[in-house]
Design a protein around this motif. Structure first.
Motif, PDB file in Angstrom:
ATOM      1  N   PHE A   1       0.880  -1.179   0.000  1.00  0.00           N
ATOM      2  CA  PHE A   1       0.000   0.000   0.000  1.00  0.00           C
ATOM      3  C   PHE A   1       0.910   1.219   0.000  1.00  0.00           C
ATOM      4  O   PHE A   1       1.694   1.415   0.919  1.00  0.00           O
ATOM      5  CB  PHE A   1      -0.906   0.025   1.236  1.00  0.00           C
ATOM      6  N   SER A   2       0.812   2.033  -1.040  1.00  0.00           N
ATOM      7  CA  SER A   2       1.681   3.202  -1.178  1.00  0.00           C
ATOM      8  C   SER A   2       0.926   4.462  -0.770  1.00  0.00           C
ATOM      9  O   SER A   2      -0.175   4.740  -1.272  1.00  0.00           O
ATOM     10  CB  SER A   2       2.164   3.336  -2.621  1.00  0.00           C
ATOM     11  N   LEU A   3       1.531   5.218   0.136  1.00  0.00           N
ATOM     12  CA  LEU A   3       0.925   6.452   0.636  1.00  0.00           C
ATOM     13  C   LEU A   3       1.959   7.566   0.572  1.00  0.00           C
ATOM     14  O   LEU A   3       3.126   7.365   0.915  1.00  0.00           O
ATOM     15  CB  LEU A   3       0.461   6.262   2.079  1.00  0.00           C
ATOM     16  N   ASP A   4       1.547   8.746   0.129  1.00  0.00           N
ATOM     17  CA  ASP A   4       2.433   9.906   0.190  1.00  0.00           C
ATOM     18  C   ASP A   4       2.356  10.520   1.585  1.00  0.00           C
ATOM     19  O   ASP A   4       1.352  10.364   2.293  1.00  0.00           O
ATOM     20  CB  ASP A   4       2.034  10.950  -0.854  1.00  0.00           C
ATOM     21  N   ALA A   5       3.409  11.231   1.966  1.00  0.00           N
ATOM     22  CA  ALA A   5       3.470  11.777   3.323  1.00  0.00           C
ATOM     23  C   ALA A   5       2.372  12.808   3.590  1.00  0.00           C
ATOM     24  O   ALA A   5       1.975  12.999   4.742  1.00  0.00           O
ATOM     25  CB  ALA A   5       4.843  12.396   3.577  1.00  0.00           C
ATOM     26  N   ASP A   6       1.884  13.454   2.547  1.00  0.00           N
ATOM     27  CA  ASP A   6       0.836  14.460   2.737  1.00  0.00           C
ATOM     28  C   ASP A   6      -0.563  13.874   2.556  1.00  0.00           C
ATOM     29  O   ASP A   6      -1.535  14.599   2.374  1.00  0.00           O
ATOM     30  CB  ASP A   6       1.036  15.656   1.803  1.00  0.00           C
ATOM     31  N   GLU A   7      -0.658  12.552   2.614  1.00  0.00           N
ATOM     32  CA  GLU A   7      -1.937  11.870   2.501  1.00  0.00           C
ATOM     33  C   GLU A   7      -2.286  11.144   3.798  1.00  0.00           C
ATOM     34  O   GLU A   7      -1.420  10.880   4.624  1.00  0.00           O
ATOM     35  CB  GLU A   7      -1.912  10.858   1.349  1.00  0.00           C
TER      36      GLU A   7
ATOM     37  N   GLY B   1      -4.507  -5.684  -8.232  1.00  0.00           N
ATOM     38  CA  GLY B   1      -4.305  -4.317  -7.776  1.00  0.00           C
ATOM     39  C   GLY B   1      -5.642  -3.628  -7.568  1.00  0.00           C
ATOM     40  O   GLY B   1      -6.666  -4.047  -8.130  1.00  0.00           O
ATOM     41  N   TYR B   2      -5.620  -2.571  -6.757  1.00  0.00           N
ATOM     42  CA  TYR B   2      -6.851  -1.848  -6.433  1.00  0.00           C
ATOM     43  C   TYR B   2      -6.653  -0.344  -6.640  1.00  0.00           C
ATOM     44  O   TYR B   2      -5.675   0.230  -6.156  1.00  0.00           O
ATOM     45  CB  TYR B   2      -7.260  -2.106  -4.975  1.00  0.00           C
TER      46      TYR B   2
ATOM     47  N   TRP C   1     -10.106  17.248  -9.998  1.00  0.00           N
ATOM     48  CA  TRP C   1      -9.353  16.730  -8.847  1.00  0.00           C
ATOM     49  C   TRP C   1      -9.985  15.495  -8.209  1.00  0.00           C
ATOM     50  O   TRP C   1      -9.343  14.835  -7.398  1.00  0.00           O
ATOM     51  CB  TRP C   1      -9.206  17.822  -7.790  1.00  0.00           C
ATOM     52  N   TYR C   2     -11.233  15.195  -8.517  1.00  0.00           N
ATOM     53  CA  TYR C   2     -11.895  14.066  -7.865  1.00  0.00           C
ATOM     54  C   TYR C   2     -12.734  13.325  -8.893  1.00  0.00           C
ATOM     55  O   TYR C   2     -13.347  13.963  -9.742  1.00  0.00           O
ATOM     56  CB  TYR C   2     -12.780  14.557  -6.702  1.00  0.00           C
ATOM     57  N   PRO C   3     -12.739  11.985  -8.877  1.00  0.00           N
ATOM     58  CA  PRO C   3     -12.209  11.083  -7.844  1.00  0.00           C
ATOM     59  C   PRO C   3     -10.704  10.798  -7.934  1.00  0.00           C
ATOM     60  O   PRO C   3     -10.166  10.173  -7.023  1.00  0.00           O
ATOM     61  CB  PRO C   3     -13.011   9.811  -8.042  1.00  0.00           C
ATOM     62  N   ASP C   4     -10.023  11.200  -8.998  1.00  0.00           N
ATOM     63  CA  ASP C   4      -8.563  11.087  -9.072  1.00  0.00           C
ATOM     64  C   ASP C   4      -8.090   9.682  -8.694  1.00  0.00           C
ATOM     65  O   ASP C   4      -7.300   9.494  -7.767  1.00  0.00           O
ATOM     66  CB  ASP C   4      -7.917  12.138  -8.156  1.00  0.00           C
ATOM     67  N   TRP C   5      -8.581   8.683  -9.427  1.00  0.00           N
ATOM     68  CA  TRP C   5      -8.290   7.286  -9.088  1.00  0.00           C
ATOM     69  C   TRP C   5      -6.794   7.001  -9.106  1.00  0.00           C
ATOM     70  O   TRP C   5      -6.092   7.342 -10.049  1.00  0.00           O
ATOM     71  CB  TRP C   5      -9.008   6.352 -10.066  1.00  0.00           C
ATOM     72  N   GLN C   6      -6.306   6.372  -8.052  1.00  0.00           N
ATOM     73  CA  GLN C   6      -4.895   6.033  -7.885  1.00  0.00           C
ATOM     74  C   GLN C   6      -4.751   4.531  -7.633  1.00  0.00           C
ATOM     75  O   GLN C   6      -5.431   3.981  -6.770  1.00  0.00           O
ATOM     76  CB  GLN C   6      -4.310   6.783  -6.672  1.00  0.00           C
ATOM     77  N   LEU C   7      -3.849   3.882  -8.390  1.00  0.00           N
ATOM     78  CA  LEU C   7      -3.587   2.473  -8.129  1.00  0.00           C
ATOM     79  C   LEU C   7      -2.489   2.412  -7.068  1.00  0.00           C
ATOM     80  O   LEU C   7      -1.305   2.487  -7.363  1.00  0.00           O
ATOM     81  CB  LEU C   7      -3.146   1.757  -9.411  1.00  0.00           C
ATOM     82  N   ARG C   8      -2.903   2.287  -5.821  1.00  0.00           N
ATOM     83  CA  ARG C   8      -1.973   2.367  -4.699  1.00  0.00           C
ATOM     84  C   ARG C   8      -1.839   1.077  -3.895  1.00  0.00           C
ATOM     85  O   ARG C   8      -0.988   0.970  -3.029  1.00  0.00           O
ATOM     86  CB  ARG C   8      -2.421   3.480  -3.750  1.00  0.00           C
TER      87      ARG C   8
ATOM     88  N   ALA D   1      -0.833  -6.570 -19.003  1.00  0.00           N
ATOM     89  CA  ALA D   1      -2.129  -6.695 -19.670  1.00  0.00           C
ATOM     90  C   ALA D   1      -2.860  -7.917 -19.128  1.00  0.00           C
ATOM     91  O   ALA D   1      -2.273  -8.974 -18.914  1.00  0.00           O
ATOM     92  CB  ALA D   1      -1.913  -6.839 -21.183  1.00  0.00           C
ATOM     93  N   GLY D   2      -4.134  -7.742 -18.882  1.00  0.00           N
ATOM     94  CA  GLY D   2      -4.931  -8.845 -18.352  1.00  0.00           C
ATOM     95  C   GLY D   2      -4.962  -8.932 -16.843  1.00  0.00           C
ATOM     96  O   GLY D   2      -5.636  -9.805 -16.288  1.00  0.00           O
ATOM     97  N   ALA D   3      -4.227  -8.050 -16.174  1.00  0.00           N
ATOM     98  CA  ALA D   3      -4.226  -8.069 -14.708  1.00  0.00           C
ATOM     99  C   ALA D   3      -5.618  -7.719 -14.177  1.00  0.00           C
ATOM    100  O   ALA D   3      -6.351  -6.931 -14.781  1.00  0.00           O
ATOM    101  CB  ALA D   3      -3.207  -7.075 -14.174  1.00  0.00           C
ATOM    102  N   ARG D   4      -5.958  -8.299 -13.055  1.00  0.00           N
ATOM    103  CA  ARG D   4      -7.259  -8.033 -12.431  1.00  0.00           C
ATOM    104  C   ARG D   4      -7.144  -6.787 -11.550  1.00  0.00           C
ATOM    105  O   ARG D   4      -6.384  -6.770 -10.579  1.00  0.00           O
ATOM    106  CB  ARG D   4      -7.709  -9.224 -11.588  1.00  0.00           C
ATOM    107  N   ILE D   5      -7.901  -5.766 -11.914  1.00  0.00           N
ATOM    108  CA  ILE D   5      -7.877  -4.510 -11.164  1.00  0.00           C
ATOM    109  C   ILE D   5      -9.302  -4.178 -10.719  1.00  0.00           C
ATOM    110  O   ILE D   5     -10.231  -4.181 -11.529  1.00  0.00           O
ATOM    111  CB  ILE D   5      -7.315  -3.353 -12.014  1.00  0.00           C
ATOM    112  N   LYS D   6      -9.457  -3.912  -9.434  1.00  0.00           N
ATOM    113  CA  LYS D   6     -10.752  -3.518  -8.890  1.00  0.00           C
ATOM    114  C   LYS D   6     -10.647  -2.138  -8.250  1.00  0.00           C
ATOM    115  O   LYS D   6      -9.548  -1.613  -8.068  1.00  0.00           O
ATOM    116  CB  LYS D   6     -11.225  -4.538  -7.847  1.00  0.00           C
TER     117      LYS D   6
END
Length: 260
Positions: free
Chosen positions: A76-82, A106-107, A125-132, A154-159
């Motif tokens: 799970f990737s998070l930026d310091a200002d998040e 991935g989500y 600016w929203y919803p600004d989807w991020q694969l994190r 390609a073909g990866a399952r992303i929700k």
């Protein structure tokens, strides 16, 4: 499922405590710090994070270096200002109980940014989807210096998850102006130049107006009130500046090639 939360930092002592506190679902927290001169690393270590010092590599490579130092496959990737909202933390905690076979690779997570103390739901600016949130056996961060993203085959399952990451990137107007001038516009110009993009005097002149119209009118920034106007005005400045810097780069190349 065991999760490692990854954060990259540089002089984030005012943010890092709240960011780490929002990661209660994580089994491990890795902080990769690019030689901060404040107490970022010290605070992170006090809060139980694994802290590593890494000279700045660019956003994509820096984030991947944190992934490479993780003990777990789920990242799970998070930026310091998040911050991870309480609802999102609960949603991820429920995912941890699911069988591996039911999980995606991935989500994507929506990111709600705050500006002038207000949540911004327009301006693009929203919803600004991020694969994190992703399985590192299936994906990794790309090498982009700015606007980095996780790359899955390609073909990866992303929700998509239902709840938000909260983003507090801009503390005041001078900070916003400085971020554009010192970081985002120069990096964007360099990335565009290296990617083969070129601009012109006309494009430089028109870029700001087009960006403002897109943010404030087409993407309904006016519905966010005065903060929406300010965001759109800064979007115009960013577009103008990155195009001007790109124009300078391509002219420097022309002069170098001509021997002048």
């Amino acid at each position: 499922m065991k999760i490692t939360a990854c954060i990259i930092t540089n002089n984030e002592e005012s943010n890092i405590r709240n960011a780490i506190e929002s990661l209660k679902f994580a089994d491990e927290i890795v902080v990769v710090d690019s030689e901060s001169t404040d107490k970022t690393a010290e605070i992170s270590a006090q809060m139980g994070a694994q802290v590593f010092t890494q000279k700045w590599l660019g956003f994509g490579k820096q984030k991947q270096s944190a992934v490479d130092k993780s003990r777990n496959d789920w990242i799970f990737s998070l930026d310091a200002d998040e911050r991870v909202s309480t609802d999102l933390a609960d949603e991820i905690s429920r995912l941890k109980e699911q069988p591996e076979s039911e999980l995606a690779d991935g989500y994507r997570i929506s990111r709600l940014s705050y500006y002038m103390g207000k949540p911004i739901r327009h301006c693009g600016w929203y919803p600004d989807w991020q694969l994190r949130f992703f399985n590192r056996q299936k994906g990794r961060w790309g090498d982009a210096e700015v606007h980095e993203s996780v790359e899955l085959p390609a073909g990866a399952r992303i929700k998509k998850l239902k709840k938000d990451i909260l983003h507090f990137s801009v503390s005041n107007a001078s900070s916003h102006h400085r971020m554009i001038g010192e970081r985002y516009a120069p990096l964007a110009a360099r990335q565009m130049f290296e990617g083969g993009y070129r601009t012109s005097k006309l494009k430089v002149a028109a870029a700001g107006l087009l960006a403002f119209t897109n943010s404030y009118v087409i993407k309904a920034g006016f519905l966010d009130g005065f903060p929406g106007f300010c965001i759109s005005r800064f979007a115009a400045h960013h577009a103008y500046l990155k195009n001007l810097l790109l124009w300078e780069l391509q002219n420097q190349k022309i002069k170098k090639m001509s021997g002048k």
